[in-house]
Scaffold this motif. Sequence first.
Motif, PDB file in Angstrom:
ATOM      1  N   LEU A 153       0.830  -0.985  -0.201  1.00 42.76           N
ATOM      2  CA  LEU A 153       0.045  -0.116  -0.022  1.00 42.76           C
ATOM      3  C   LEU A 153       0.839   1.176   0.186  1.00 42.76           C
ATOM      4  CD1 LEU A 153      -2.899   0.868   0.096  1.00 42.76           C
ATOM      5  CD2 LEU A 153      -2.700   0.928   2.670  1.00 42.76           C
ATOM      6  N   TRP A 177      -2.893   3.647  -3.484  1.00 45.15           N
ATOM      7  CA  TRP A 177      -2.407   2.777  -4.575  1.00 45.15           C
ATOM      8  C   TRP A 177      -1.807   1.431  -4.104  1.00 45.15           C
ATOM      9  CZ3 TRP A 177      -3.467   4.720  -9.170  1.00 45.15           C
ATOM     10  CH2 TRP A 177      -3.519   6.021  -9.217  1.00 45.15           C
ATOM     11  N   TRP A 178      -1.854   0.400  -4.841  1.00 45.67           N
ATOM     12  CA  TRP A 178      -1.129  -1.015  -4.578  1.00 45.67           C
ATOM     13  C   TRP A 178       0.126  -0.705  -5.465  1.00 45.67           C
ATOM     14  CZ3 TRP A 178      -2.591  -3.172  -0.584  1.00 45.67           C
ATOM     15  CH2 TRP A 178      -3.924  -3.418  -0.021  1.00 45.67           C
ATOM     16  N   LYS A 224       1.574   0.863 -10.299  1.00 46.54           N
ATOM     17  CA  LYS A 224       0.538   0.929  -9.349  1.00 46.54           C
ATOM     18  C   LYS A 224      -1.163   0.833  -9.772  1.00 46.54           C
ATOM     19  CE  LYS A 224       0.912   5.720  -9.613  1.00 46.54           C
ATOM     20  NZ  LYS A 224       1.244   6.876  -8.865  1.00 46.54           N
ATOM     21  N   TRP A 225      -1.594   0.269  -8.778  1.00 40.25           N
ATOM     22  CA  TRP A 225      -2.994   0.073  -9.086  1.00 40.25           C
ATOM     23  C   TRP A 225      -3.941   0.753  -8.108  1.00 40.25           C
ATOM     24  CZ3 TRP A 225       0.918  -3.135  -9.558  1.00 40.25           C
ATOM     25  CH2 TRP A 225       0.967  -3.625 -11.091  1.00 40.25           C
ATOM     26  N   ASN A 226      -4.935   1.540  -8.302  1.00 45.53           N
ATOM     27  CA  ASN A 226      -5.795   2.227  -7.504  1.00 45.53           C
ATOM     28  C   ASN A 226      -6.581   1.289  -6.722  1.00 45.53           C
ATOM     29  OD1 ASN A 226      -8.265   3.771  -6.581  1.00 45.53           O
ATOM     30  ND2 ASN A 226      -7.545   5.367  -7.790  1.00 45.53           N
ATOM     31  N   ILE A 227      -6.560   1.482  -5.434  1.00 48.18           N
ATOM     32  CA  ILE A 227      -7.359   0.552  -4.328  1.00 48.18           C
ATOM     33  C   ILE A 227      -8.762   0.449  -4.344  1.00 48.18           C
ATOM     34  CG2 ILE A 227      -5.329   0.796  -2.634  1.00 48.18           C
ATOM     35  CD1 ILE A 227      -7.306   2.103  -0.931  1.00 48.18           C
ATOM     36  N   ASN A 228      -9.258   1.645  -5.190  1.00 47.33           N
ATOM     37  CA  ASN A 228     -10.814   1.647  -5.242  1.00 47.33           C
ATOM     38  C   ASN A 228     -11.233   0.642  -6.483  1.00 47.33           C
ATOM     39  OD1 ASN A 228     -10.941   3.502  -3.228  1.00 47.33           O
ATOM     40  ND2 ASN A 228     -10.740   5.258  -4.701  1.00 47.33           N
ATOM     41  N   SER A 279      -8.505  -5.083  -5.984  1.00 49.33           N
ATOM     42  CA  SER A 279      -8.087  -5.483  -4.738  1.00 49.33           C
ATOM     43  C   SER A 279      -6.613  -5.888  -4.699  1.00 49.33           C
ATOM     44  CB  SER A 279      -8.771  -7.022  -4.572  1.00 49.33           C
ATOM     45  OG  SER A 279      -8.147  -7.788  -5.396  1.00 49.33           O
ATOM     46  N   LYS A 280      -5.928  -6.256  -3.274  1.00 47.70           N
ATOM     47  CA  LYS A 280      -4.649  -6.653  -3.502  1.00 47.70           C
ATOM     48  C   LYS A 280      -4.474  -7.626  -4.196  1.00 47.70           C
ATOM     49  CE  LYS A 280      -0.706  -7.377  -0.261  1.00 47.70           C
ATOM     50  NZ  LYS A 280      -0.350  -7.520   1.038  1.00 47.70           N
ATOM     51  N   ALA A 288      -3.989  -6.623  -8.099  1.00 44.20           N
ATOM     52  CA  ALA A 288      -2.908  -5.847  -8.283  1.00 44.20           C
ATOM     53  C   ALA A 288      -1.937  -6.818  -8.481  1.00 44.20           C
ATOM     54  CB  ALA A 288      -2.843  -4.825  -7.186  1.00 44.20           C
ATOM     55  N   ASP A 295      -2.700   1.239 -13.176  1.00 53.36           N
ATOM     56  CA  ASP A 295      -3.948   0.437 -13.577  1.00 53.36           C
ATOM     57  C   ASP A 295      -3.741  -0.304 -14.847  1.00 53.36           C
ATOM     58  OD1 ASP A 295      -4.935   1.530 -11.243  1.00 53.36           O
ATOM     59  OD2 ASP A 295      -6.006   2.987 -12.163  1.00 53.36           O
TER      60      ASP A 295
END
Length: 107
Positions: free
Chosen positions: A5, A11-12, A19-23, A26-27, A30, A45
């Motif tokens: 995180l 972001w993950w 990185k991937w948006n946490i919204n 999911s972990k 990602a 993303d």
Amino acid sequence: MSVKLSENGVWWIDENGNKWNINDFSKENAEFYSETLFNCQHCVDSWDLEDCVSCTECDNCISCDNCYKSSYLTECSDCIDCAELVNCRHCFKCQCRRNLNKARHIY
């Protein structure tokens, strides 16, 4: 590849700065998508990429360079609103074009 995180909690992030948006992810998602990025750095993303740097919302690109919202690109360069390109170079609002290295398409 594991993700962690970000400090701001938005972001993950993997070890290559992708990185991937946490919204939206999911972990577990990602981590899965991180495994589909080969030689990619600082993509956002994105998944299923190779040799990409700073792509956003991309998938299936090959030799990318700043794509945005891509799909099925091959030899990308400066694409923005991409879709199903093959020999891309300097694009802006791309849509199902082929052999863009022969002519510059700006809309």
